[in-house]
Design a protein around this motif. Structure first.
Motif, PDB file in Angstrom:
ATOM      1  N   MET A  10      67.152  38.377  47.435  1.00 16.49           N
ATOM      2  CA  MET A  10      66.063  37.454  47.743  1.00 16.49           C
ATOM      3  C   MET A  10      65.455  37.835  49.081  1.00 16.49           C
ATOM      4  SD  MET A  10      68.355  34.067  48.667  1.00 16.49           S
ATOM      5  CE  MET A  10      66.929  33.083  49.156  1.00 16.49           C
ATOM      6  N   ALA A  11      64.183  37.461  49.299  1.00 16.10           N
ATOM      7  CA  ALA A  11      63.485  37.779  50.551  1.00 16.10           C
ATOM      8  C   ALA A  11      62.283  36.859  50.688  1.00 16.10           C
ATOM      9  CB  ALA A  11      63.046  39.244  50.570  1.00 16.10           C
ATOM     10  N   ASP A  12      61.873  36.624  51.928  1.00 16.07           N
ATOM     11  CA  ASP A  12      60.658  35.861  52.205  1.00 16.07           C
ATOM     12  C   ASP A  12      59.466  36.813  52.124  1.00 16.07           C
ATOM     13  OD1 ASP A  12      62.105  33.507  52.679  1.00 16.07           O
ATOM     14  OD2 ASP A  12      62.477  34.093  54.760  1.00 16.07           O
ATOM     15  N   VAL A  13      58.464  36.468  51.315  1.00 15.07           N
ATOM     16  CA  VAL A  13      57.375  37.401  51.036  1.00 15.07           C
ATOM     17  C   VAL A  13      56.031  36.680  51.010  1.00 15.07           C
ATOM     18  CG1 VAL A  13      58.924  38.796  49.599  1.00 15.07           C
ATOM     19  CG2 VAL A  13      57.408  37.121  48.517  1.00 15.07           C
ATOM     20  N   THR A  14      54.970  37.497  51.121  1.00 11.17           N
ATOM     21  CA  THR A  14      53.624  37.090  50.728  1.00 11.17           C
ATOM     22  C   THR A  14      53.283  37.887  49.479  1.00 11.17           C
ATOM     23  OG1 THR A  14      52.969  36.645  53.012  1.00 11.17           O
ATOM     24  CG2 THR A  14      51.207  36.917  51.399  1.00 11.17           C
ATOM     25  N   TRP A  15      52.916  37.190  48.430  1.00  8.93           N
ATOM     26  CA  TRP A  15      52.699  37.797  47.118  1.00  8.93           C
ATOM     27  C   TRP A  15      51.236  38.196  46.975  1.00  8.93           C
ATOM     28  CZ3 TRP A  15      56.330  37.317  42.710  1.00  8.93           C
ATOM     29  CH2 TRP A  15      55.792  37.726  41.488  1.00  8.93           C
ATOM     30  N   PHE A  16      50.991  39.481  46.703  1.00  8.65           N
ATOM     31  CA  PHE A  16      49.645  39.991  46.452  1.00  8.65           C
ATOM     32  C   PHE A  16      49.585  40.592  45.055  1.00  8.65           C
ATOM     33  CE2 PHE A  16      49.927  40.136  51.064  1.00  8.65           C
ATOM     34  CZ  PHE A  16      48.660  39.801  51.498  1.00  8.65           C
ATOM     35  N   GLU A  17      48.429  40.503  44.427  1.00 13.18           N
ATOM     36  CA  GLU A  17      48.193  41.192  43.170  1.00 13.18           C
ATOM     37  C   GLU A  17      47.029  42.160  43.332  1.00 13.18           C
ATOM     38  OE1 GLU A  17      47.612  38.222  40.189  1.00 13.18           O
ATOM     39  OE2 GLU A  17      49.763  37.751  40.028  1.00 13.18           O
ATOM     40  N   ILE A  18      47.101  43.300  42.648  1.00 14.35           N
ATOM     41  CA  ILE A  18      46.037  44.294  42.703  1.00 14.35           C
ATOM     42  C   ILE A  18      45.050  44.012  41.575  1.00 14.35           C
ATOM     43  CG2 ILE A  18      45.481  46.744  42.551  1.00 14.35           C
ATOM     44  CD1 ILE A  18      48.230  47.321  43.715  1.00 14.35           C
ATOM     45  N   ALA A  19      43.801  43.747  41.955  1.00  9.64           N
ATOM     46  CA  ALA A  19      42.781  43.404  40.977  1.00  9.64           C
ATOM     47  C   ALA A  19      41.617  44.379  41.073  1.00  9.64           C
ATOM     48  CB  ALA A  19      42.284  41.977  41.206  1.00  9.64           C
ATOM     49  N   THR A  20      40.981  44.662  39.943  1.00  7.86           N
ATOM     50  CA  THR A  20      39.778  45.483  39.900  1.00  7.86           C
ATOM     51  C   THR A  20      38.581  44.552  39.836  1.00  7.86           C
ATOM     52  OG1 THR A  20      40.949  47.259  38.754  1.00  7.86           O
ATOM     53  CG2 THR A  20      38.549  47.296  38.662  1.00  7.86           C
ATOM     54  N   LEU A  21      37.750  44.586  40.886  1.00  6.14           N
ATOM     55  CA  LEU A  21      36.645  43.637  41.018  1.00  6.14           C
ATOM     56  C   LEU A  21      35.343  44.374  41.288  1.00  6.14           C
ATOM     57  CD1 LEU A  21      38.482  41.149  43.417  1.00  6.14           C
ATOM     58  CD2 LEU A  21      38.291  40.943  40.936  1.00  6.14           C
ATOM     59  N   LYS A  22      34.245  43.801  40.853  1.00  4.77           N
ATOM     60  CA  LYS A  22      32.933  44.368  41.107  1.00  4.77           C
ATOM     61  C   LYS A  22      32.341  43.864  42.416  1.00  4.77           C
ATOM     62  CE  LYS A  22      32.811  46.917  37.488  1.00  4.77           C
ATOM     63  NZ  LYS A  22      32.932  48.383  37.643  1.00  4.77           N
ATOM     64  N   ARG A  23      32.823  42.730  42.911  1.00  3.29           N
ATOM     65  CA  ARG A  23      32.355  42.191  44.186  1.00  3.29           C
ATOM     66  C   ARG A  23      33.516  42.171  45.165  1.00  3.29           C
ATOM     67  NH1 ARG A  23      29.003  36.771  43.547  1.00  3.29           N
ATOM     68  NH2 ARG A  23      28.583  37.348  45.705  1.00  3.29           N
ATOM     69  N   PRO A  24      33.276  42.496  46.445  1.00  2.00           N
ATOM     70  CA  PRO A  24      34.369  42.537  47.421  1.00  2.00           C
ATOM     71  C   PRO A  24      35.101  41.205  47.530  1.00  2.00           C
ATOM     72  CG  PRO A  24      32.380  43.539  48.308  1.00  2.00           C
ATOM     73  CD  PRO A  24      31.985  42.878  47.030  1.00  2.00           C
ATOM     74  N   ALA A  25      36.422  41.275  47.520  1.00  2.00           N
ATOM     75  CA  ALA A  25      37.259  40.084  47.692  1.00  2.00           C
ATOM     76  C   ALA A  25      38.656  40.548  48.069  1.00  2.00           C
ATOM     77  CB  ALA A  25      37.309  39.250  46.410  1.00  2.00           C
ATOM     78  N   GLY A  26      39.234  39.941  49.095  1.00  2.00           N
ATOM     79  CA  GLY A  26      40.564  40.338  49.511  1.00  2.00           C
ATOM     80  C   GLY A  26      40.545  41.618  50.331  1.00  2.00           C
ATOM     81  N   ILE A  27      41.620  42.386  50.265  1.00  5.53           N
ATOM     82  CA  ILE A  27      41.791  43.589  51.063  1.00  5.53           C
ATOM     83  C   ILE A  27      41.420  44.812  50.214  1.00  5.53           C
ATOM     84  CG2 ILE A  27      43.440  44.997  52.359  1.00  5.53           C
ATOM     85  CD1 ILE A  27      45.068  42.448  52.799  1.00  5.53           C
ATOM     86  N   PRO A  28      40.436  45.615  50.641  1.00  9.60           N
ATOM     87  CA  PRO A  28      40.021  46.764  49.830  1.00  9.60           C
ATOM     88  C   PRO A  28      41.056  47.878  49.845  1.00  9.60           C
ATOM     89  CG  PRO A  28      38.861  46.766  51.930  1.00  9.60           C
ATOM     90  CD  PRO A  28      39.637  45.481  51.878  1.00  9.60           C
ATOM     91  N   LEU A  29      41.301  48.471  48.666  1.00 10.50           N
ATOM     92  CA  LEU A  29      42.248  49.579  48.534  1.00 10.50           C
ATOM     93  C   LEU A  29      41.554  50.875  48.156  1.00 10.50           C
ATOM     94  CD1 LEU A  29      45.094  47.761  46.560  1.00 10.50           C
ATOM     95  CD2 LEU A  29      45.007  48.238  49.013  1.00 10.50           C
ATOM     96  N   GLY A  30      40.253  50.820  47.914  1.00 14.39           N
ATOM     97  CA  GLY A  30      39.508  51.995  47.488  1.00 14.39           C
ATOM     98  C   GLY A  30      38.945  51.789  46.101  1.00 14.39           C
ATOM     99  N   GLY A  31      37.754  52.330  45.849  1.00 12.54           N
ATOM    100  CA  GLY A  31      37.090  52.111  44.573  1.00 12.54           C
ATOM    101  C   GLY A  31      36.770  50.635  44.401  1.00 12.54           C
ATOM    102  N   ASP A  32      37.065  50.097  43.237  1.00 14.85           N
ATOM    103  CA  ASP A  32      36.875  48.669  42.972  1.00 14.85           C
ATOM    104  C   ASP A  32      38.198  47.910  43.005  1.00 14.85           C
ATOM    105  OD1 ASP A  32      34.128  48.914  42.653  1.00 14.85           O
ATOM    106  OD2 ASP A  32      34.305  49.398  40.526  1.00 14.85           O
ATOM    107  N   ASN A  33      39.216  48.492  43.617  1.00 14.86           N
ATOM    108  CA  ASN A  33      40.540  47.863  43.651  1.00 14.86           C
ATOM    109  C   ASN A  33      40.728  47.071  44.942  1.00 14.86           C
ATOM    110  OD1 ASN A  33      41.466  49.026  41.165  1.00 14.86           O
ATOM    111  ND2 ASN A  33      41.705  50.971  42.241  1.00 14.86           N
ATOM    112  N   TYR A  34      41.209  45.841  44.789  1.00 13.32           N
ATOM    113  CA  TYR A  34      41.404  44.953  45.920  1.00 13.32           C
ATOM    114  C   TYR A  34      42.779  44.298  45.842  1.00 13.32           C
ATOM    115  CZ  TYR A  34      36.443  45.451  46.819  1.00 13.32           C
ATOM    116  OH  TYR A  34      35.204  45.968  47.095  1.00 13.32           O
TER     117      TYR A  34
END
Length: 241
Positions: A10-34
């Motif tokens: 077990m661990a204390d975490v912040t949960w992120f999901e990788i989403a493919t979006l056409k409009r910027p939202a969240g943290i950019p990872l490159g291309g349309d992936n956020y």
């Protein structure tokens, strides 16, 4: 837990999901992936699944959907063959988080795992992407501002009151003040943005301020300047530290 299911870590975490979006939202990872933040809580790894329980949300996925587990200095990436890939942000220097990552990698791969601490981060430094106009030089820029900023932030809330009129008077290279607002009733991590004459220009985005505010409190050599403007006239602040 289900039958024949055992708890592993077990661990204390912040949960992120990788989403493919056409409009910027969240943290950019490159291309349309956020990288989209879902919530914060305690993650539990079992022989069958990863789950997280937070104050207002819960999430989970089964291990048989995971193709690969990669450990980074700032957390653990679960590449999934079905469903969205998940990044669990957690301080990997802590014993509990390091154990969670090692056990997760071994459980999903079935292969021996090297107990080497990762040195590279998954989350990029530039966390607030915008389509921006090319930067132009300005005589007010000092020697620090002549280099690329470590971070660039889009200022929000610029439509309130007469903030837009103050922003229109700015030029690239002008000094900017970033001020923490721990007494802000809406967000104790809020970071307000001011010009040198203390006219408020807006705020940093909430998700940016949540991690940048502690950094602003620890470092004494942080300098902010006008980096550029978007085609719509929105202010982009460059941070040097």
């Amino acid at each position: 837990m289900a039958a024949n299911e055992s708890a592993l870590a077990m661990a204390d975490v912040t949960w992120f999901e990788i989403a493919t979006l056409k409009r910027p939202a969240g943290i950019p990872l490159g291309g349309d992936n956020y990288l989209k933040e879902i919530g914060t809580g305690t993650a539990y790894l079992t022989t069958k699944q990863v789950s997280m329980i937070g104050d207002l949300q819960s999430k989970k996925f089964v291990l048989n959907s995971v193709q690969r587990v990669t450990r980074y200095a700032d957390g653990i990436l679960f590449n999934r063959s079905s469903g969205k890939s998940v990044f669990l942000k957690t301080p990997m220097l802590s014993e509990r988080s390091a154990r969670f990552g090692l056990v997760a990698e071994y459980t999903c791969s079935g292969e021996p795992v090297l107990g080497v601490s990762p040195s590279s981060n998954f989350i990029p430094n530039i966390v607030d992407a915008e389509v921006i106009e090319p930067m132009t030089t300005h005589p007010n820029r000092n020697r620090n501002a002549n280099s690329d900023p470590r971070y660039t932030f889009r200022v929000v809330g610029d439509f309130v009151g007469n903030r837009e009129s103050h922003i229109r008077r700015l030029r690239v290279g002008d000094q900017i003040w970033l001020v923490k607002e721990p007494s802000n009733v809406h967000d104790p991590h809020a970071v307000a943005v001011f010009d040198v004459t203390r006219n408020q220009l807006g705020y940093l985005k909430r998700d940016v301020a949540s991690w940048f505010s502690p950094l602003l409190g620890r470092k004494t050599n942080i300098e902010a300047r006008v980096h550029c403007f978007t085609s719509e006239g929105a202010l982009i602040v460059g941070v040097y530290c």
